[in-house]
Design a protein around this motif. Structure first.
Motif, PDB file in Angstrom:
ATOM      1  N   LEU A   4      30.873  90.793  66.466  1.00 12.80           N
ATOM      2  CA  LEU A   4      30.504  90.103  65.228  1.00 12.80           C
ATOM      3  C   LEU A   4      31.546  90.374  64.140  1.00 12.80           C
ATOM      4  O   LEU A   4      31.896  89.471  63.374  1.00 12.80           O
ATOM      5  N   ALA A   5      32.048  91.587  64.085  1.00  8.75           N
ATOM      6  CA  ALA A   5      33.104  91.915  63.120  1.00  8.75           C
ATOM      7  C   ALA A   5      34.349  91.097  63.410  1.00  8.75           C
ATOM      8  O   ALA A   5      34.986  90.566  62.491  1.00  8.75           O
ATOM      9  N   GLU A   6      34.698  90.993  64.679  1.00  2.56           N
ATOM     10  CA  GLU A   6      35.884  90.219  65.054  1.00  2.56           C
ATOM     11  C   GLU A   6      35.719  88.742  64.675  1.00  2.56           C
ATOM     12  O   GLU A   6      36.660  88.111  64.197  1.00  2.56           O
ATOM     13  N   ILE A   7      34.531  88.218  64.864  1.00  2.22           N
ATOM     14  CA  ILE A   7      34.279  86.822  64.501  1.00  2.22           C
ATOM     15  C   ILE A   7      34.354  86.649  62.980  1.00  2.22           C
ATOM     16  O   ILE A   7      34.974  85.704  62.488  1.00  2.22           O
ATOM     17  N   ALA A   8      33.741  87.562  62.228  1.00  5.08           N
ATOM     18  CA  ALA A   8      33.797  87.494  60.761  1.00  5.08           C
ATOM     19  C   ALA A   8      35.250  87.554  60.279  1.00  5.08           C
ATOM     20  O   ALA A   8      35.651  86.797  59.389  1.00  5.08           O
ATOM     21  N   LEU A   9      36.042  88.432  60.884  1.00  6.52           N
ATOM     22  CA  LEU A   9      37.454  88.540  60.512  1.00  6.52           C
ATOM     23  C   LEU A   9      38.212  87.263  60.868  1.00  6.52           C
ATOM     24  O   LEU A   9      39.082  86.816  60.101  1.00  6.52           O
ATOM     25  N   THR A  10      37.895  86.668  61.991  1.00  5.45           N
ATOM     26  CA  THR A  10      38.538  85.411  62.380  1.00  5.45           C
ATOM     27  C   THR A  10      38.209  84.311  61.377  1.00  5.45           C
ATOM     28  O   THR A  10      39.099  83.552  60.967  1.00  5.45           O
ATOM     29  N   TYR A  11      36.950  84.217  60.967  1.00  2.00           N
ATOM     30  CA  TYR A  11      36.575  83.215  59.967  1.00  2.00           C
ATOM     31  C   TYR A  11      37.404  83.400  58.689  1.00  2.00           C
ATOM     32  O   TYR A  11      37.884  82.427  58.107  1.00  2.00           O
ATOM     33  N   ALA A  12      37.542  84.649  58.268  1.00  2.00           N
ATOM     34  CA  ALA A  12      38.275  84.931  57.032  1.00  2.00           C
ATOM     35  C   ALA A  12      39.770  84.650  57.181  1.00  2.00           C
ATOM     36  O   ALA A  12      40.382  84.033  56.300  1.00  2.00           O
TER      37      ALA A  12
END
Length: 84
Positions: A4-12
């Motif tokens: 989930l952290a990796e996905i949030a970072l990708t979105y950003a």
């Protein structure tokens, strides 16, 4: 780091989307203090006096801040700020 952290970072990083952590669902109810009585399970900002005092208004693209949030709350849902 959680996925989930990796996905949030990708979105950003990839989309410049401002993200923030939301309470995760727990089964059919919310993990927030309201539990079963919550009207928006998994869909409202986590709140922390020090880390997320203004909820969605704290949405960010700052990767260090996003990593800090998901290190603290690894199962947090990902919210995205869509307004101004």
């Amino acid at each position: 780091m959680s996925s989930l952290a990796e996905i949030a970072l990708t979105y950003a990083l990839a989309y410049s989307w401002r993200v923030f952590p939301c309470w995760p669902p727990r089964g059919a109810q919310c993990a927030c203090p309201k539990g079963k009585a919550c009207g928006s399970p998994g869909k409202h900002p986590l709140w922390s006096k020090t880390d997320l005092p203004s909820g969605v208004r704290n949405a960010a693209t700052d990767t260090a801040l996003i990593a800090t949030w998901w290190n603290r709350w690894p199962s947090a849902n990902i919210g995205g700020a869509t307004g101004k």
